[in-house]
Design a protein around this motif. Structure first.
Motif, short mmCIF file in Angstrom:
data_model
loop_
_atom_site.label_atom_id
_atom_site.label_comp_id
_atom_site.label_asym_id
_atom_site.label_seq_id
_atom_site.Cartn_x
_atom_site.Cartn_y
_atom_site.Cartn_z
N GLY A 120 -8.88 1.02 -49.44
CA GLY A 120 -10.08 1.84 -49.29
C GLY A 120 -9.96 2.86 -48.18
O GLY A 120 -10.77 3.76 -48.06
N VAL A 121 -8.92 2.73 -47.32
CA VAL A 121 -8.74 3.66 -46.21
C VAL A 121 -7.83 4.80 -46.67
O VAL A 121 -6.77 4.56 -47.22
CB VAL A 121 -8.13 2.97 -44.98
CG1 VAL A 121 -7.86 3.99 -43.86
CG2 VAL A 121 -9.06 1.88 -44.48
N VAL A 122 -8.28 6.03 -46.42
CA VAL A 122 -7.47 7.18 -46.79
C VAL A 122 -6.77 7.72 -45.57
O VAL A 122 -7.38 7.93 -44.53
CB VAL A 122 -8.34 8.31 -47.40
CG1 VAL A 122 -7.50 9.53 -47.68
CG2 VAL A 122 -8.99 7.82 -48.67
N PHE B 75 -18.46 7.97 -45.50
CA PHE B 75 -18.00 8.34 -44.15
C PHE B 75 -16.86 9.34 -44.26
O PHE B 75 -15.94 9.15 -45.06
CB PHE B 75 -17.55 7.08 -43.39
CG PHE B 75 -18.68 6.12 -43.10
CD1 PHE B 75 -19.24 5.35 -44.11
CD2 PHE B 75 -19.19 5.99 -41.80
CE1 PHE B 75 -20.29 4.47 -43.85
CE2 PHE B 75 -20.23 5.12 -41.53
CZ PHE B 75 -20.79 4.36 -42.56
N GLY B 76 -16.91 10.40 -43.46
CA GLY B 76 -15.86 11.41 -43.53
C GLY B 76 -16.00 12.38 -42.36
O GLY B 76 -16.59 12.04 -41.35
N PHE B 77 -15.48 13.59 -42.50
CA PHE B 77 -15.60 14.59 -41.44
C PHE B 77 -15.42 15.98 -42.03
O PHE B 77 -14.82 16.13 -43.09
CB PHE B 77 -14.60 14.31 -40.31
CG PHE B 77 -13.14 14.32 -40.71
CD1 PHE B 77 -12.62 13.35 -41.53
CD2 PHE B 77 -12.29 15.33 -40.24
CE1 PHE B 77 -11.27 13.36 -41.91
CE2 PHE B 77 -10.94 15.34 -40.61
CZ PHE B 77 -10.44 14.35 -41.45
N GLN B 154 -11.88 3.73 -39.04
CA GLN B 154 -11.70 5.16 -38.73
C GLN B 154 -10.83 5.27 -37.49
O GLN B 154 -10.99 4.51 -36.54
CB GLN B 154 -13.05 5.85 -38.52
CG GLN B 154 -14.06 5.02 -37.75
CD GLN B 154 -14.60 5.71 -36.51
OE1 GLN B 154 -14.26 6.84 -36.21
NE2 GLN B 154 -15.43 5.01 -35.76
N ALA B 155 -9.89 6.20 -37.51
CA ALA B 155 -8.97 6.37 -36.39
C ALA B 155 -8.51 7.81 -36.32
O ALA B 155 -8.25 8.46 -37.33
CB ALA B 155 -7.78 5.44 -36.53
N MET B 166 -8.53 12.59 -39.20
CA MET B 166 -9.06 11.23 -39.12
C MET B 166 -8.61 10.43 -40.34
O MET B 166 -8.75 10.89 -41.47
CB MET B 166 -10.61 11.25 -39.12
CG MET B 166 -11.26 12.04 -38.00
SD MET B 166 -11.05 11.36 -36.34
CE MET B 166 -11.85 9.75 -36.45
N ASP B 167 -8.08 9.23 -40.09
CA ASP B 167 -7.94 8.26 -41.18
C ASP B 167 -9.28 7.55 -41.28
O ASP B 167 -9.89 7.25 -40.25
CB ASP B 167 -6.86 7.22 -40.86
CG ASP B 167 -5.45 7.80 -40.92
OD1 ASP B 167 -5.33 8.97 -41.32
OD2 ASP B 167 -4.51 7.08 -40.56
#
Lengths: 198, 207
Positions: A120-122, B75-77, B154-155, B166-167
Motif C-alpha cells: 500500500g506504500v508508494v 494521503f499525499g502531497f 510516510q517518509a 515523499m514515500d
C-alpha cells in the motif's frame, strides 16, 4: 399475437380499408421505424466524434525501428511544480534498445521513475539503466507505473499544448517528440483508470 | 434426437441443483464475512483518531467534522507528480459517478508534506479537482500524529536534484460516521469495484 405478427410483415401493402380502420396501428409501425432509424443515426453521431477524438489524440513519432506513441503529460494542478510524462514505445527492430532519459528546455529537470507499490506504500524509484524495449515489444509508461518525473516547473501549461522534447535512446540516439498536455481527468485508452497488475 | 434432448435437460437440472445447493450451503459473504466475531474485534478497535488540523480554507478542524457521515481518506502531497493527481482525478470521477450518493460521503486529502503544503497551496491545488474534496494540513507534528493514528506510512526521501519527495501509503481508507475503519480503496482497483465499495459505505452509513 397473430395481429402483431401479421402487421410486422404487412406494411408493404396495407389495404386501404385497414388504414381507415386502424390508423393508430399504422402510425405505431411508422413511429417504431422512425425511432429505430433515429437510434441508428444517434449512435453514428456519437461514434463519429469519438473516432475523430482518438485519431486526434494519438500522435506518433518514428525514428528507424522505434515508434513512440502519444507522449503526454497530465496538466499539473495549480501550485504543483512537478508533472509526470507518459508514452509507449514499440521496437520493430531486430535488437533491444533502451530509453535512457528525456531532455527539454521547457520541462526542466527530469528523472526516469517508476512508482512502486509495496504493502500500500508508494515509493518512486529511479529506473536504473533505463527502460529496455525488447525487439518486437512495446513498453508502456502509464500512470502509477514507469514515468518521467519533471520538477521545478514554473510556467502554466494549457490543455492541448505541445511541449517539444528529445528522448535519448541507447541505440536510436536522440529522437525529437512533443509531449501533449492532457486534462487532469485524462486516462490513456486501454488503461482507462483501470487496475494494472504489478 | 430424443436421447440427446433428455441428456441436455438432465445436465441442465444437475447444474441447477448444484447452484441451489451452493447458495443454500455457502456461508454469508460480503458484509456478513466482516461481522464474524474475530474480525469485529479488529474493526472496532480501528482508528482512534483525534486530531487538530487546518482545512484548505484555513479553518481549524478536528475529527468531529467527519462524524456526520462516512469518509474516504487519501494521503499525499501537492509536489507528487504521478500517484496523487491520478488518484485525486479518480476520486473526482468516483464522486461524479456516485451522483446523489456523493452528498452522503466526505472525501479528504491529507498532505504528508505540510512544510510545502500550507492551506493556500492546498486550496489552489484542489481547485483542479472535485470541489467537495476537503484538504487537511497542519504542523509537522500534528500531521505525523494524525497519519500514525490512521496507520499511514510516510517518509521524506531526498531526490538527486537536491529536493525531496515523499514515500507514503496511497491506499484510501474508508471510515463510517463513528470513524470506525470500514475498508480501503486500492489505487490499482477497477473503477466499478471502487464505486461498489463507496456505495456500500454510504448505504451502511445511513443505516
Amino acid at each position: 399475437l397473430p395481429r402483431a405478427l401479421a402487421l410486422s410483415g404487412a406494411d408493404r401493402r396495407i389495404p386501404f380499408a385497414t388504414l381507415l380502420r386502424k390508423p393508430m396501428t399504422i402510425l405505431r409501425i411508422r413511429f417504431v421505424r422512425a425511432l429505430a432509424l433515429s437510434l441508428v443515426l444517434a449512435a453514428a453521431a456519437v461514434q463519429l466524434p469519438i473516432a475523430f477524438a482518438t485519431s486526434a489524440a494519438a500522435h506518433e513519432f518514428m525514428s528507424g525501428t522505434i515508434a513512440i506513441m502519444h507522449p503526454w503529460i497530465r496538466q499539473p494542478p495549480p501550485s504543483s511544480s512537478t508533472a509526470a510524462g507518459y508514452l509507449s514505445i514499440t521496437n520493430t527492430g531486430p535488437s533491444a534498445d533502451t530509453l535512457l532519459s528525456v531532455e527539454s528546455e521547457t520541462l526542466g529537470n527530469s528523472v526516469l521513475h517508476t512508482s512502486l507499490t509495496n504493502g500500500g506504500v508508494v515509493e518512486m524509484q529511479t529506473l536504473e539503466g533505463g527502460l529496455k524495449i525488447e525487439p518486437g515489444a512495446t513498453a508502456e509508461m502509464t500512470p502509477k507505473g514507469v514515468h518521467f518525473m519533471f520538477t521545478g516547473l514554473s510556467q502554466v501549461f494549457r490543455v492541448g499544448q505541445l511541449i517539444p522534447a528529445d528522448l535519448i535512446f541507447e541505440k536510436a540516439g536522440r529522437v525529437r517528440v512533443a509531449f501533449k498536455i492532457e486534462p487532469i481527468s485524462f486516462a490513456p485508452a486501454g488503461t482507462a483508470q483501470q487496475s494494472m497488475d504489478h | 434426437m430424443r436421447a440427446d434432448r433428455l441428456l441436455f435437460i438432465g445436465i441442465g437440472l444437475f447444474w441447477l441443483i448444484v447452484v441451489i445447493l451452493a447458495i443454500w450451503l455457502a456461508p454469508p459473504g460480503g458484509a456478513g464475512a466482516l461481522t464474524r466475531p474475530g474480525a469485529q474485534l479488529i474493526l472496532d478497535g480501528g482508528i482512534r483518531a483525534s486530531f487538530a488540523l487546518t482545512d484548505h480554507n484555513g479553518r481549524e478542524v478536528t475529527e468531529r467534522a467527519f462524524t456526520t457521515r462516512p469518509t474516504a481518506w487519501f494521503f499525499g502531497f501537492t509536489q507528487c507528480p504521478d500517484i496523487c493527481p491520478t488518484t485525486l482525478a479518480q476520486l473526482t470521477l468516483l464522486l461524479d459517478k456516485l451522483a446523489g450518493d456523493a452528498a452522503r460521503l466526505n472525501v479528504v486529502f491529507v498532505t504528508v508534506d505540510p512544510e510545502r503544503d500550507p492551506p493556500e497551496v492546498l486550496k489552489q491545488y484542489l481547485s483542479a479537482f472535485d470541489p467537495r474534496i476537503v484538504g487537511l494540513t497542519g504542523t509537522r507534528s500534528a500531521v505525523d500524529a494524525m497519519a500514525k493514528s490512521f496507520f499511514i506510512y510516510q517518509a521524506k526521501v531526498k531526490s538527486p536534484d537536491g529536493g525531496y519527495t515523499m514515500d507514503h501509503t496511497a491506499t484510501i481508507l474508508l471510515t463510517d460516521a463513528k470513524l470506525r475503519f470500514q475498508g480501503t480503496l486500492d489505487p490499482h482497483e477497477d473503477t466499478d469495484v471502487q464505486l461498489q465499495k463507496l456505495r456500500r459505505l454510504v448505504s451502511r452509513g445511513a443505516a
